[in-house]
Design an enzyme around this catalytic site. Structure first.
Site, PDB file in Angstrom:
ATOM      1  N   ARG A   1      46.449  29.973  52.880  1.00 32.43           N
ATOM      2  CA  ARG A   1      46.508  31.362  52.405  1.00 32.43           C
ATOM      3  C   ARG A   1      47.480  31.466  51.228  1.00 32.43           C
ATOM      4  O   ARG A   1      47.221  32.126  50.240  1.00 32.43           O
ATOM      5  CB  ARG A   1      46.934  32.326  53.529  1.00 32.43           C
ATOM      6  CG  ARG A   1      47.305  33.694  52.971  1.00 32.43           C
ATOM      7  CD  ARG A   1      47.339  34.845  53.939  1.00 32.43           C
ATOM      8  NE  ARG A   1      47.848  34.543  55.254  1.00 32.43           N
ATOM      9  CZ  ARG A   1      49.137  34.326  55.569  1.00 32.43           C
ATOM     10  NH1 ARG A   1      50.069  34.409  54.642  1.00 32.43           N
ATOM     11  NH2 ARG A   1      49.482  34.047  56.799  1.00 32.43           N
TER      12      ARG A   1
ATOM     13  N   TYR B   1      35.402  50.756  34.924  1.00 34.06           N
ATOM     14  CA  TYR B   1      34.423  50.308  35.917  1.00 34.06           C
ATOM     15  C   TYR B   1      34.415  51.270  37.123  1.00 34.06           C
ATOM     16  O   TYR B   1      35.477  51.705  37.575  1.00 34.06           O
ATOM     17  CB  TYR B   1      34.810  48.894  36.350  1.00 34.06           C
ATOM     18  CG  TYR B   1      33.988  48.291  37.448  1.00 34.06           C
ATOM     19  CD1 TYR B   1      32.655  47.958  37.236  1.00 34.06           C
ATOM     20  CD2 TYR B   1      34.546  48.044  38.701  1.00 34.06           C
ATOM     21  CE1 TYR B   1      31.900  47.391  38.248  1.00 34.06           C
ATOM     22  CE2 TYR B   1      33.794  47.473  39.714  1.00 34.06           C
ATOM     23  CZ  TYR B   1      32.475  47.150  39.490  1.00 34.06           C
ATOM     24  OH  TYR B   1      31.731  46.589  40.485  1.00 34.06           O
TER      25      TYR B   1
ATOM     26  N   ASP C   1      41.511  45.261  31.609  1.00 35.36           N
ATOM     27  CA  ASP C   1      40.403  44.643  32.332  1.00 35.36           C
ATOM     28  C   ASP C   1      39.574  43.872  31.303  1.00 35.36           C
ATOM     29  O   ASP C   1      38.926  44.458  30.441  1.00 35.36           O
ATOM     30  CB  ASP C   1      39.565  45.715  33.037  1.00 35.36           C
ATOM     31  CG  ASP C   1      38.477  45.109  33.933  1.00 35.36           C
ATOM     32  OD1 ASP C   1      37.983  44.014  33.614  1.00 35.36           O
ATOM     33  OD2 ASP C   1      38.112  45.747  34.942  1.00 35.36           O
TER      34      ASP C   1
ATOM     35  N   LYS D   1      31.796  37.675  37.236  1.00 33.24           N
ATOM     36  CA  LYS D   1      30.911  37.993  36.121  1.00 33.24           C
ATOM     37  C   LYS D   1      30.867  36.836  35.116  1.00 33.24           C
ATOM     38  O   LYS D   1      30.460  35.762  35.444  1.00 33.24           O
ATOM     39  CB  LYS D   1      31.371  39.299  35.477  1.00 33.24           C
ATOM     40  CG  LYS D   1      31.704  40.417  36.490  1.00 33.24           C
ATOM     41  CD  LYS D   1      30.466  41.010  37.118  1.00 33.24           C
ATOM     42  CE  LYS D   1      30.766  41.985  38.243  1.00 33.24           C
ATOM     43  NZ  LYS D   1      31.591  43.125  37.876  1.00 33.24           N
TER      44      LYS D   1
HETATM   45  C1  LIG Z   1      32.597  43.827  38.535  1.00 37.55           C
HETATM   46  C2  LIG Z   1      33.773  44.378  37.849  1.00 37.55           C
HETATM   47  C3  LIG Z   1      34.986  44.568  38.526  1.00 37.55           C
HETATM   48  C4  LIG Z   1      35.141  44.260  40.000  1.00 37.55           C
HETATM   49  O1  LIG Z   1      34.947  42.907  40.280  1.00 37.55           O
HETATM   50  P1  LIG Z   1      34.346  42.368  41.673  1.00 37.55           P
HETATM   51  O2  LIG Z   1      34.424  40.899  41.515  1.00 37.55           O
HETATM   52  O3  LIG Z   1      32.970  42.913  41.807  1.00 37.55           O
HETATM   53  O4  LIG Z   1      35.242  42.887  42.753  1.00 37.55           O
HETATM   54  C5  LIG Z   1      36.048  45.075  37.807  1.00 37.55           C
HETATM   55  N1  LIG Z   1      35.939  45.405  36.512  1.00 37.55           N
HETATM   56  C6  LIG Z   1      34.787  45.236  35.823  1.00 37.55           C
HETATM   57  C7  LIG Z   1      34.725  45.602  34.386  1.00 37.55           C
HETATM   58  C8  LIG Z   1      33.669  44.727  36.471  1.00 37.55           C
HETATM   59  O5  LIG Z   1      32.518  44.589  35.801  1.00 37.55           O
END
Ligand SMILES: *Cc1c(COP(=O)(O)O)cnc(C)c1O
Length: 382
Positions: free
Chosen positions: A48, A100, A172, A197
């Site tokens: 962990r 998001y 982000d 992503k």
């Molecule tokens: C998908 C996404 C998130 C969240 O990520 P997860 O891996 O789905 O928890 C945050 N910010 C953006 C811009 C995203 O496209």
């Protein structure tokens, strides 16, 4: 010698296996690590806290983001929530109003608990941003390009305004990844991403990362990730490390195809609006040229027939799978209003410019002519 980005993406953490001299490090699944001495933990103790597969991905991502350290979590949302742990009680958070949808849901819920005091602002407009920061802030949270409208915030300027207000500044960076944009080199304190992503790029794991410019902040966040048990699994870390090897190639191909499709769509008679950062006429084109080395995989459009035609379009496409993710090697399509951004209220969507008939494309690495033929056929249906 410091190597260039593509070289580092391929070689970070390679040849790091002392046991068998494996070129590619094995997936380390052990939950615990043997000690020589009860009072002296070795490099790893309990999974962990830390384990080799995750540590390898963290050091690779820290290197690519230009960070003092990176923490890899079980999802992008876990990474974003992790940042809040380092804020004082009732922290004042200023957040991009078109962030998001999941970020908005999380921040709204934390605000309802009075964990944070939340203000949404249009971070693309420096005057509006400055007004939102007027009474001081603890965290400024920016997302650029925003999703799905691909509106751009000048990171350098936002970082300056945020710092002047006493805030730490987080960006982000999910949509572009450090292959195309490095927020820390533009003055941000934190670059946070969903690894799910573009970074992993193969739509086969879920993960997140927080990369910090400051070593002490990184240490505190790593402490919280262990305390709350937020770290990614060995297998997901391995997959993301493998995905990372081809990130520069994928990013280049996806940007090229997305720009080509955006240019052709812009000239199509049924398209009433199209958003893509490097497209002629895009309001953020100057900012894109200054802080991005590519437009990214996303583009969004509105068709003349409104929501009904948009639904026909997404249902007819063969090479764009109707699914809510982005940045993978396979092309995807979604209707943000009923999919990725459904958690937002209708008013909040309207404010962020997300029309009910807005279509978002995530462009993969298929042949551009096949993707174009698919879109053309879909746009003929009325
Ligand atoms: C998908 C996404 C998130 C969240 O990520 P997860 O891996 O789905 O928890 C945050 N910010 C953006 C811009 C995203 O496209």
């Amino acid at each position: 010698m410091t190597h260039r980005f593509a070289t580092r993406a391929v070689r970070a953490g390679l040849n790091a296996d002392p046991g068998h001299n494996a070129v590619v490090a094995p997936i380390s699944v052990s939950a615990c690590y043997r000690r020589q001495d009860p009072g002296q933990p070795g490099a790893f103790d309990y999974a962990r806290t830390q384990q080799p597969s995750r540590a390898l991905l963290e050091s690779a991502l820290a290197e690519l983001e230009g960070a003092a350290g990176a923490t890899v979590t079980a999802s992008g949302m876990a990474a974003i929530d992790l940042i809040l742990n380092d804020l004082p009680p009732h922290a004042r958070v200023v957040c991009a109003h078109d962030c998001y949808g999941g970020t908005r849901r999380l921040f709204d819920a934390r605000a309802a608990q009075q964990r944070i005091a939340l203000t949404y602002a249009d971070t693309t407009d420096p005057d509006t941003l400055q007004a939102a920061l007027r009474e001081g802030a603890d965290l400024l949270f920016v997302e650029t390009p925003s999703n799905p409208r691909l509106r751009l915030t000048d990171i350098e300027q936002a970082a300056r305004l945020g710092h002047d207000a006493g805030a730490i500044v987080a960006v982000d960076n999910t949509v572009l990844t450090p292959a195309l944009q490095r927020p820390l080199s533009l003055g941000a304190d934190i670059s946070v991403s969903s690894v799910t992503k573009m970074l992993n790029g193969h739509s086969d794991m879920v993960g997140g990362v927080v990369a910090c410019s400051d070593a002490d902040r990184h240490t505190r966040l790593a402490w919280w990730a262990n305390a709350a048990g937020l770290g990614a699994s060995a297998f997901d870390s391995f997959l993301a490390t493998r995905g990372l090897r081809t990130l520069p190639l994928r990013a280049r191909a996806q940007c090229e195809t997305a720009l080509e499709l955006a240019s052709r769509l812009a000239a199509h008679p049924t398209i009433v609006r199209i958003d893509y950062p490097f497209l002629k006429g895009h309001p953020g084109r100057g900012i894109a040229a200054a802080q991005q080395s590519g437009g990214g995989p996303l583009l969004s459009l509105e068709v003349s027939g409104g929501t009904a035609q948009a639904i026909e379009l997404v249902k007819s496409l063969q090479l764009f799978t109707l699914a809510q993710s982005l940045g993978g090697v396979e092309s995807l399509v979604c209707i943000p209003a009923t999919m990725t951004h459904a958690a937002m209220s209708a008013e909040a969507r309207a404010e962020a410019g997300i029309a009910d008939g807005l279509v978002r494309l995530s462009v993969g690495i298929e042949d551009v002519e096949d993707l174009w033929e698919d879109l053309q056929a879909g746009l003929e249906i009325r």
